[in-house]
Design an enzyme around this catalytic site. Structure first.
Site, PDB file in Angstrom:
ATOM      1  N   ARG A   1      42.277  55.536   9.444  1.00  0.00           N
ATOM      2  CA  ARG A   1      42.375  55.994  10.920  1.00  0.00           C
ATOM      3  C   ARG A   1      41.302  55.416  11.731  1.00  0.00           C
ATOM      4  NH1 ARG A   1      45.269  55.229  13.762  1.00  0.00           N
ATOM      5  NH2 ARG A   1      46.958  55.436  12.329  1.00  0.00           N
TER       6      ARG A   1
ATOM      7  N   LYS B   1      35.178  48.789  34.513  1.00  0.00           N
ATOM      8  CA  LYS B   1      36.071  50.100  34.345  1.00  0.00           C
ATOM      9  C   LYS B   1      36.671  50.176  32.767  1.00  0.00           C
ATOM     10  CE  LYS B   1      37.788  50.062  38.992  1.00  0.00           C
ATOM     11  NZ  LYS B   1      39.220  49.855  40.001  1.00  0.00           N
TER      12      LYS B   1
ATOM     13  N   LYS C   1      29.349  46.155  47.794  1.00  0.00           N
ATOM     14  CA  LYS C   1      30.701  46.719  47.984  1.00  0.00           C
ATOM     15  C   LYS C   1      30.970  47.266  49.476  1.00  0.00           C
ATOM     16  CE  LYS C   1      32.012  47.640  43.381  1.00  0.00           C
ATOM     17  NZ  LYS C   1      33.158  48.239  42.404  1.00  0.00           N
TER      18      LYS C   1
ATOM     19  N   GLU D   1      31.679  41.882  47.783  1.00  0.00           N
ATOM     20  CA  GLU D   1      33.242  42.312  47.543  1.00  0.00           C
ATOM     21  C   GLU D   1      33.422  42.510  49.012  1.00  0.00           C
ATOM     22  OE1 GLU D   1      34.478  45.303  44.510  1.00  0.00           O
ATOM     23  OE2 GLU D   1      35.202  46.320  46.330  1.00  0.00           O
TER      24      GLU D   1
ATOM     25  N   ASP E   1      40.617  41.785  48.195  1.00  0.00           N
ATOM     26  CA  ASP E   1      40.768  42.994  47.484  1.00  0.00           C
ATOM     27  C   ASP E   1      42.407  43.455  47.813  1.00  0.00           C
ATOM     28  OD1 ASP E   1      41.042  45.115  45.717  1.00  0.00           O
ATOM     29  OD2 ASP E   1      39.546  46.131  46.686  1.00  0.00           O
TER      30      ASP E   1
END
Lengths: 270, 270, 270, 270, 270, 270
Positions: C103, C138, C170, C200, C208
């Site tokens: 497993r 992510k 960002k 960004e 984006d």
């Protein structure tokens, strides 16, 4: 039947930790100073008491993590009955490594053999009954997996391994819930029907610390509708009368929390 | 004198590990299902046997790592003599956390108190002599620091903490070196004069497993030129006669490897 | 080109942890009870879906950490295209170990193969353009190194491995700095000229979540003076039109956070 | 009923590891360069999709391990149904810490919420039946405890947590034992009567990957003498017809191995 | 500009480990025996040499992990220039904890301050040039993150943090590839265009261990088309002439591998 | 006499950690891209300075943990005197692994060899006296065991390994106790007579930072009734005059906290 050994991946972290705990920050001062690196030895693990051996995989790992050149040939494997003087295993290789690992190997082996021996003595005492001997969660912190393994080696069974593998409703839970019925209801709705639910009864039907007469009545009242379990300082001497009540399980904490080690020594043959 | 407590940084990894071992992969199924999150409780740690308490810092940490809102007020601190029924500490706060941490806290506390109690009983038996009681390296893997602490709480002293903090020449070292003289010579040249060197004598001057008469002669022969130490299954009953021989130290392995827990319970007051 | 495998020292801690997580405190109850220790088996890892395989080193390690006697012969290595029914590897040795590790080995292999397969499908969709497919931060906690490896196996590239290997400004950084200019100024003075700085942009020049028309204009405005990167739920179906805008990179979070495993099974041949 | 949160001691090692994985060897280069240490921010976790939230304790821990001064006020706790735009929690404090911890917090929160959301959708699909939805051991390595928690949040139940908490006899075990009868016999004698024994039947009475008609017959044959469980790529669309067969459990691997994250964002309010 | 401090989550494991290394298995024997638990002290960290301080967060953590009641008030924070006698911080609280943590706190603080001081001396020597001072991967095992931080505190920059954050082609890579051109080609195709590629040239254009004249020519040949970096046992005395060649970076291994600690002492005020 | 090597179990965690620190989250980008997997190399560790080598076991482990196929043949083992150009060991096997492990192996080897070399130079300076050279607890956090080992390789001895293996009364302890007499009394009653007690005298009989004349008087006053130890920035140049005073030990912190690495390189032979 001897239980399967635990995979190395499960026991190695513990053995490594035990070795580091003993080696400290400078290693084995005595052996390093006195024993030449090339000196080889043949030694035997010998029982000094009658008992049941358990934990040989941990002992082997202790020796081999110190020096992979050390070999261990097992004569009497986990579960074997030992008489004083019986050779359990022969360990040979570089003498330094054998001496350095000796104490850790024995600490593990003697403890687990002590647990297996104690378990076997109680199991033997109830041999002619249908009662199983089980251990508890009163284990040594960090050693639960191997202590429960030693109980299995001695012929016992394992009760819960932790808080997460069954519901065990105790008196304090009942008190907080208000009643046994309410506690059971909450348990059932809380965990779904996959988790086993057990109830520790020690008020009305006092299986905990009951005398045999009361226990017999209690077992009769349950009448097979549930697994019954007795607990409370049961020894090889008292176990037969408890088992005779027809109880399914006898649960014994001292098998893991207050047991004596089995005396096993390491003798040098050359 | 009560020994200093071990710093939290030393005991926290062990307590965290013990909690994770018990919580497994789903936590306390029973308590989570039955006890409301807002339910608060006041509980007491109560002695069920006479003894000496040790390990309260570990118990506190077990409760507080589960829930920092749990408070513990100590009534009888480490080293206190306990009579049955004595309240050791009051623990109050969220009932869930108290129930979840209970077993780990007791496993640690009862074991260390068992060691302190056993040590104290032997120390008391030799109170009127100059002999010190010391423990050995026969400790539970992973618990050496706290078990040696418990011996100190009981009034004993600690022998070597590991292979690295003194030279201890045993019979196998002597056999490999060829003679005591050669073993000592190698030890002295190997470790410099900063490390204490001890010699375990069990052939000619058999301090290990000797009877009191022989032991008395041996101590006389040493005549203060060295620290003398007796070992070999010494109990509170046999300790006085051993101590009467004038030996400096009595070393006892069973204080850590074969001791019974002290029975301490957690009672809910509300 | 298939990427280099990660060194064992990097993947072993993860595989050990995964095995311990599954073995718990008693190991594989089922297999230990039913399968004799001497029973040997030959098994094959078989693709049940088309895809790209990744993670065979982790699978091998899972088997061999349980039992070093288990051997794995790879037929189709990391990066190979799989058709349903294709044999990926033959695994033979003690049946107990194979069943116990199965497993964990599959959990690792199917997940990484799922990532490689998804990546390959997007890479194939933009094959005729100059656009690279990159993944993001992510990733699954604890699996970043192996998930990024699986993206490389699928033909993708890796963007930042963590907060520390490039500056990525960002919108919230810009807002706090007051302007893009000020944010860039602070970044340049803060990290020296060794660290790559990325911006960004999602206000004026919205790469984006832009549509292809706007994106084409944006790429034209940048005119090669910077690397351009598009992001925002791009799939194999939408990737070609995005790539056609001339953007340098397409960054896709779902490759690691929302991908389906590739169905791979372990079949016993004897 | 919302399940109890996992104790911090169980989730902290994972969150620490995830943070270290992202911080690497130099920390958050971007934020450190651009955001003044004294800058404070108020931010909100906002649902961008409908779903069920799970994992807020892990998110909180991520923020607070980076900076204990960060506060999180939960508006919609674990188990709450979310509509797009719903504010889940308000997070305020030093902006640096919020930005540095953001990705790890979201990686954990979005994944667990994705699992809870998927579970809830299947649970809702069988709401009018007596069938429970359970997950499998096909979990992400290292995340089993929290992924199983997320299934509980979504209204599902947990099947085995590992190889050690029940016997589950699969086809390969049966094949090696020679027959179902022999496999069951070995299992019963091997583990005692405390451990639950399950049998995965996929030859004669094929619950695995059966169509509803066959499944109905199989359930009728079992007639309540055992818990029945269906498995095999069951989705919210197919679950109702499967549940209508009267099966006790539907076991679904994709809830943990192939689920999409729930899209949750962190918006700065000032 | 002083660099941002490393988050506690990054430095805590190291400080815990250092404390455990020093506490061993019995803690601070001396202090526990001599200093009463209630004794409080006020102490100051004082510079005994001129230099630049770095590492105060690690020192604070060492004290507070031993006893959270210890408070540290910083007078001269990381990056401050110190004259002999300058008070860096006042540390007050239980005397036992201060004495127990002292050595670990100083070991960390003096080492990092030594690195910051050495870095600052080289940075000052090239102040009037455009050359940056960078450190290497020749750091102490386990201390890379904090040693690189100390270089930043001293005004230097950090080159690669590890094998994984840039391609750095060295002579052996070139030799194996057969040529610089081939090595570059393989690097570009192997890592995609997101990873920075550097070339260590020490054959034709020998920036490594070149004399200033040759270096000047080399820089002229590069003519701004690449970042140039000189290395090879550069000291504050030789750095100005190297920097005068126009090289972009001077890379210095001894800043982390052969630096002297800065002498900082802990003085008791009461 | 060369000291015994530290067991692998003691050094492996450190070497693994150092490798992971360098490998980061993607491994050796450069080598993986440029060096074919099948390329094999023969390399030699060569001394670039005169000195004493120490740490070869750690270097070997670094190579073999990256690739067990790498072999290391030692020509000059730990403790050997090196002249520039001397070959210390030959390392052969897959070129990728050798290049990937090179930096970690050298970081460990050069540091320990630096310590051994510095120690040997001071030991040589006092060769004709009865004075031993000892190191202190001023070691690198995490490296104490191996740095103390390197001191032994260089011919020095080790003072305390930690706070727990001897009582060392310093001026602050005396100040808190009120007098040397009281401090000694508390120490003796606190730790029993098994623990060595040392007194750091730097007021009346100032062994710390004393000049040779005063030191000679101090040694005469002690007159062999105690072990005397001098400390305070002693170098090979000043050591002979200090040793001539008859002091038993010279304790030197810079051997571990401020030593330069020994320059050792890895040269490719093919």
């Amino acid at each position: 039947m001897t239980p399967s050994p635990l995979p190395t991946v499960m026991i190695e972290p513990l053995v490594r930790m035990a070795l580091l705990e003993d080696l400290g920050r400078a290693g084995d001062l005595t052996t390093d100073a006195i024993v030449p690196a090339a000196h080889r030895a043949t030694t035997v693990l010998v029982a000094r008491q009658p008992g049941v051996v358990a934990g040989l995989d941990l002992a082997r790992l202790a020796f081999q993590l110190i020096d992979p050149a050390i070999e261990m040939r097992v004569e009497r494997g986990d579960g074997a009955a030992l008489a004083p003087g019986d050779v359990i295993a022969t360990i040979s290789g570089p003498a330094r490594g054998i001496l350095t690992a000796e104490r850790v190997a024995l600490n593990l082996l003697c403890r687990l053999s002590g647990i297996a021996t104690a378990t076997a003595s109680v199991v033997a005492a109830v041999r002619d009954t249908r009662t199983d001997i089980v251990c508890t969660r009163k284990t040594t912190p960090g050693l639960r997996a191997i202590e429960k393994y030693a109980v299995r080696v001695g012929g016992g069974s394992n009760h819960r391994f932790g808080l997460d593998d069954a519901v065990l409703i105790k008196d304090n839970h009942v008190a907080i819930a208000g009643s046994v019925t309410e506690a059971l209801k909450r348990a059932k709705s809380g965990v779904g029907h996959l988790v086993k639910i057990e109830l520790e009864v020690d008020t009305l039907v006092l299986l905990d610390n009951m005398n045999p007469e009361t226990l017999t009545k209690a077992v009769a009242m349950v009448a097979g509708r549930a697994v019954t379990e007795a607990s409370g300082r049961i020894t090889p001497a008292t176990a037969p009368s408890i088992a005779a009540t027809g109880v399914d399980l006898i649960s014994i904490g001292w098998l893991t929390h207050s047991v004596s080690v089995l005396d096993i020594g390491l003798d040098f043959k050359n």
